[in-house]
Write an enzyme that holds these catalytic residues in place. Structure first.
Site, mmCIF file in Angstrom:
data_model
loop_
_atom_site.group_PDB
_atom_site.id
_atom_site.type_symbol
_atom_site.label_atom_id
_atom_site.label_comp_id
_atom_site.label_asym_id
_atom_site.label_seq_id
_atom_site.Cartn_x
_atom_site.Cartn_y
_atom_site.Cartn_z
ATOM 1 N N GLY A 1 29.713 32.129 -7.324
ATOM 2 C CA GLY A 1 30.368 32.373 -8.938
ATOM 3 C C GLY A 1 30.338 34.108 -9.185
ATOM 4 O O GLY A 1 30.677 34.233 -8.149
ATOM 5 N N GLU A 2 29.786 34.499 -10.547
ATOM 6 C CA GLU A 2 29.952 35.480 -10.973
ATOM 7 C C GLU A 2 28.304 35.496 -11.137
ATOM 8 O O GLU A 2 27.406 35.542 -12.356
ATOM 9 C CB GLU A 2 30.608 35.573 -12.130
ATOM 10 C CG GLU A 2 30.910 37.044 -11.793
ATOM 11 C CD GLU A 2 30.009 38.112 -12.676
ATOM 12 O OE1 GLU A 2 30.013 39.480 -11.654
ATOM 13 O OE2 GLU A 2 29.859 38.091 -13.201
ATOM 14 N N CYS B 1 25.743 32.681 -2.087
ATOM 15 C CA CYS B 1 26.606 33.467 -2.567
ATOM 16 C C CYS B 1 25.755 34.214 -3.824
ATOM 17 O O CYS B 1 25.128 34.721 -3.839
ATOM 18 C CB CYS B 1 27.641 32.963 -2.294
ATOM 19 S SG CYS B 1 28.699 34.250 -2.835
ATOM 20 N N ARG C 1 24.818 43.040 -3.775
ATOM 21 C CA ARG C 1 26.214 42.367 -3.999
ATOM 22 C C ARG C 1 27.437 42.694 -3.492
ATOM 23 O O ARG C 1 27.372 44.379 -3.198
ATOM 24 C CB ARG C 1 25.819 42.457 -5.624
ATOM 25 C CG ARG C 1 25.384 41.940 -5.791
ATOM 26 C CD ARG C 1 25.923 42.139 -7.854
ATOM 27 N NE ARG C 1 26.930 41.340 -8.368
ATOM 28 C CZ ARG C 1 27.417 41.371 -9.687
ATOM 29 N NH1 ARG C 1 26.908 41.882 -10.510
ATOM 30 N NH2 ARG C 1 28.501 40.903 -9.714
ATOM 31 N N ILE D 1 32.624 35.302 0.453
ATOM 32 C CA ILE D 1 33.747 35.698 -0.565
ATOM 33 C C ILE D 1 33.422 36.611 -1.199
ATOM 34 O O ILE D 1 32.035 35.936 -1.695
ATOM 35 C CB ILE D 1 34.353 34.754 -1.237
ATOM 36 C CG1 ILE D 1 34.921 33.493 -0.164
ATOM 37 C CG2 ILE D 1 35.499 34.697 -2.504
ATOM 38 C CD1 ILE D 1 34.922 32.069 -0.384
ATOM 39 N N HIS E 1 29.829 30.308 1.707
ATOM 40 C CA HIS E 1 29.715 29.192 0.843
ATOM 41 C C HIS E 1 29.458 27.987 1.656
ATOM 42 O O HIS E 1 30.904 27.436 2.518
ATOM 43 C CB HIS E 1 31.548 29.239 0.537
ATOM 44 C CG HIS E 1 31.270 30.516 -0.768
ATOM 45 N ND1 HIS E 1 30.652 30.670 -2.076
ATOM 46 C CD2 HIS E 1 31.196 32.008 -0.512
ATOM 47 C CE1 HIS E 1 31.464 30.774 -2.487
ATOM 48 N NE2 HIS E 1 31.430 32.016 -1.876
ATOM 49 N N GLU F 1 30.018 25.112 0.760
ATOM 50 C CA GLU F 1 30.330 24.254 -0.173
ATOM 51 C C GLU F 1 31.739 23.727 0.146
ATOM 52 O O GLU F 1 32.684 22.903 0.125
ATOM 53 C CB GLU F 1 29.873 23.615 -1.465
ATOM 54 C CG GLU F 1 30.585 25.308 -2.462
ATOM 55 C CD GLU F 1 30.491 26.312 -1.889
ATOM 56 O OE1 GLU F 1 29.278 26.473 -0.751
ATOM 57 O OE2 GLU F 1 30.444 27.704 -2.782
HETATM 58 N N1 GLN Z 1 30.219 38.759 -5.537
HETATM 59 C C1 GLN Z 1 30.079 37.598 -6.945
HETATM 60 C C2 GLN Z 1 28.780 38.823 -7.164
HETATM 61 O O1 GLN Z 1 27.955 39.374 -6.794
HETATM 62 C C3 GLN Z 1 29.232 37.015 -6.160
HETATM 63 C C4 GLN Z 1 30.915 36.335 -4.577
HETATM 64 C C5 GLN Z 1 30.453 35.102 -4.883
HETATM 65 O O2 GLN Z 1 29.719 33.964 -5.350
HETATM 66 N N2 GLN Z 1 31.837 34.255 -4.415
HETATM 67 O O3 GLN Z 1 28.345 37.988 -8.371
#
Ligand code: GLN
Length: 195
Positions: A52-53, A84, A115, A142, A178, A180
């Site tokens: 996610g973020e 991720c 990151r 991703i 990922h 999932e």
């Molecule tokens: N780019 C995101 C981050 O640094 C991670 C990307 C992801 O979880 N798909 O938080």
């Protein structure tokens, strides 16, 4: 077996679904729960922190006691998997972006993460990996982070080109990609057998 998926932001539904499928594949009678509030993690046998973020997820889990509950569960030997953004969160050390965004890490996996390590040209892609103990595995990346440095107790499980994209330190598993977002349950099965 009871598995928690941190559900504050990101690929939560996908992790819930594939973890349930992996439990079924293993013939384990288990429950998978999304954790969005304090007081639930301690009753679980394992925790997954999704992609996610990372800055957002970090803020939300440190806002209340979810972060410290995860650390406590990890310290008692239960498996924790970060994928991720989740990998960033479980790591001990971050990069400039982590520092600038004041993203607080859990410090469970003795690695340094970077990151968005693949830049803009390569925001998302699939690549075949050789995953230790799992075998050939097609991974979905991703805006993925990579692991730049690993501590002496950390075992590298997979690389993409020369970059470390999967690592394990005892009960802690971190992945750049990922698992999932595929129908392949092998990585989740590998994680669940760490319980
Ligand atoms: N780019 C995101 C981050 O640094 C991670 C990307 C992801 O979880 N798909 O938080």
């Amino acid at each position: 077996m009871r598995v928690a998926v941190v559900g504050v932001q990101g690929d939560v539904e996908e992790h819930l679904a594939i973890t349930k499928k992996a439990l079924d594949d293993l013939g384990i009678d288990g429950k998978v729960v999304a954790v969005r509030k304090p007081g639930l993690v301690s009753g679980c046998d394992a925790v997954i922190i999704p992609g996610g973020e990372s800055t957002t997820i970090s803020k939300l889990i440190w806002k209340d006691s979810i972060a410290s509950e995860i650390i406590e569960l990890a310290d008692s030997g239960h498996p924790i998997m970060g994928t991720c953004a989740g990998l960033i969160i479980i790591s001990k050390h971050g990069d400039e972006q982590v520092r600038k965004t004041e993203t607080k890490l859990l410090g469970l996996l003795d690695v340094r993460v970077r990151r968005n390590a693949f830049g803009r040209q390569r925001e998302s892609f699939e690549a075949p990996l050789k995953f230790d103990e799992v075998g050939e595995y097609n991974a979905v990346f991703i805006r993925a982070p990579v692991i730049d440095e690993v501590g002496s107790n950390v075992r590298v499980l997979a690389r993409f080109e020369d970059k470390v994209v999967a690592a394990r330190e005892k009960n802690i598993l971190g992945l750049s990609f990922h698992p999932e977002l595929t129908n392949d349950t092998r990585i989740h099965r590998y994680f669940l057998t760490m319980v």
